[in-house]
Design an enzyme around this catalytic site. Sequence first.
Site, mmCIF file in Angstrom:
data_model
loop_
_atom_site.group_PDB
_atom_site.id
_atom_site.type_symbol
_atom_site.label_atom_id
_atom_site.label_comp_id
_atom_site.label_asym_id
_atom_site.label_seq_id
_atom_site.Cartn_x
_atom_site.Cartn_y
_atom_site.Cartn_z
ATOM 1 N N ASP A 14 24.083 -72.864 46.352
ATOM 2 C CA ASP A 14 24.803 -71.673 45.899
ATOM 3 C C ASP A 14 23.845 -70.480 45.924
ATOM 4 O O ASP A 14 22.832 -70.475 45.232
ATOM 5 C CB ASP A 14 25.337 -71.907 44.486
ATOM 6 C CG ASP A 14 26.340 -70.849 44.046
ATOM 7 O OD1 ASP A 14 26.712 -70.000 44.875
ATOM 8 O OD2 ASP A 14 26.741 -70.877 42.867
ATOM 9 N N ASP A 108 28.926 -67.815 50.352
ATOM 10 C CA ASP A 108 27.699 -68.001 49.587
ATOM 11 C C ASP A 108 27.479 -69.387 49.012
ATOM 12 O O ASP A 108 26.542 -69.590 48.237
ATOM 13 C CB ASP A 108 27.639 -66.988 48.444
ATOM 14 C CG ASP A 108 28.774 -67.134 47.449
ATOM 15 O OD1 ASP A 108 29.786 -67.782 47.785
ATOM 16 O OD2 ASP A 108 28.663 -66.591 46.344
ATOM 17 N N GLU A 109 28.290 -70.369 49.378
ATOM 18 C CA GLU A 109 28.059 -71.715 48.853
ATOM 19 C C GLU A 109 28.598 -72.771 49.808
ATOM 20 O O GLU A 109 29.525 -72.526 50.573
ATOM 21 C CB GLU A 109 28.665 -71.896 47.458
ATOM 22 C CG GLU A 109 30.160 -71.721 47.395
ATOM 23 C CD GLU A 109 30.717 -72.011 46.014
ATOM 24 O OE1 GLU A 109 30.253 -72.962 45.350
ATOM 25 O OE2 GLU A 109 31.644 -71.283 45.603
#
Length: 369
Positions: A14, A108-109
């Site tokens: 993350d 983003d993850e």
Amino acid sequence: MPNDLPIRKIIHVDMDAFYASVEQMDHPELKGKALAVGGSEKRGVVAAASYEARKFGVCSAMSGMQAKRNCPELIFVKPRFDRYKEISKQVKSIFYEYTDLVEPLSLDEAYLDVTENKMGNPSASLIAQEIRARILAEVGISASAGISVNKFVAKIASDYNKPNGQKTVNPEDVLAFLEVLDIRKFHGVGKVTADKMYQLGIFTGRDLKLKSLEYLEDHFGKSGSYYFNLVRGIHDSEVKPNRIRKSLAAERTFNENLSSEIFMLQRLDKIATEVSKRLQYSKVAGKTVTLKIKYSDFTLQTRSKTLPYFISDKDVILETAKDLLYQEKMSNSVRLLGISLSNLNTEDHTIKPTDLQEKSVSVQLKFGF
């Protein structure tokens, strides 16, 4: 861990305050300052906040006005999604050097299954550490990671030592880890369900584990069995490298509330253009067009129409959105409009009679963890 379940080595990576971190990387003068991406002190919603801003309670999905009240020194910057996609692509290219089993959740993850990996490294923890170091050195921003036997525990673990940290929950520690977890951390337990569980005296995983399957199904319906299994470490969802997109959308929050349908149509034209571009870039099409309307009093309404064929053309999307706009009279001035396309051709489609209806809806492995 239940002995009859396959044990995997899963990493959840993350990025730390991703949008804000990219802005601070690209604009060194913003480093160390309270920063909000998206919104403004008058309008809009915060898309991301730097850790400096989070100290003041600023968070994503918060109105710009509330964010500014919480943090008078807050700096607002416009989001640059093309740049975020570029950085996300760089990060993912690092992931794929370790495994092809990468399941992106967003820009983003992502989940990585490194049970068998390209480096032949038996330690998932060391792999996560190496990946994070490479992201920092090669991309320029930090990431946190959670490592465990399934996606559920790995995702929770990635929050423990943020920012720029990681946590490993070994197979033998999973049950103890879940028992002390606040039930609000369990996926599928939203605010309403959490409040209901609190009223039933269920505050932690341990409390949840004491409840029988019958009890949970009686109080939470089909979700009861999900909670029953989850607190026992039973979450066998595999990392899916080819996640099927369910919908694609674009929306805009306006600087001033709109009360004229003419102005709304002008905005819808631009939104439809953006949706069409995204569909064509992703090489998908859909059947269901949904118009999202947020009124000035923040009430939200969606109106949907399912067509008998797949569409991606801007003009068809716009015409369908217009029909939905005129479907019923506006109850107030409008602060946000959005268009989404779902029922995509990436899914298994069997035409049903309801498809044409319009609707309005408010062996145990040796692990080196």
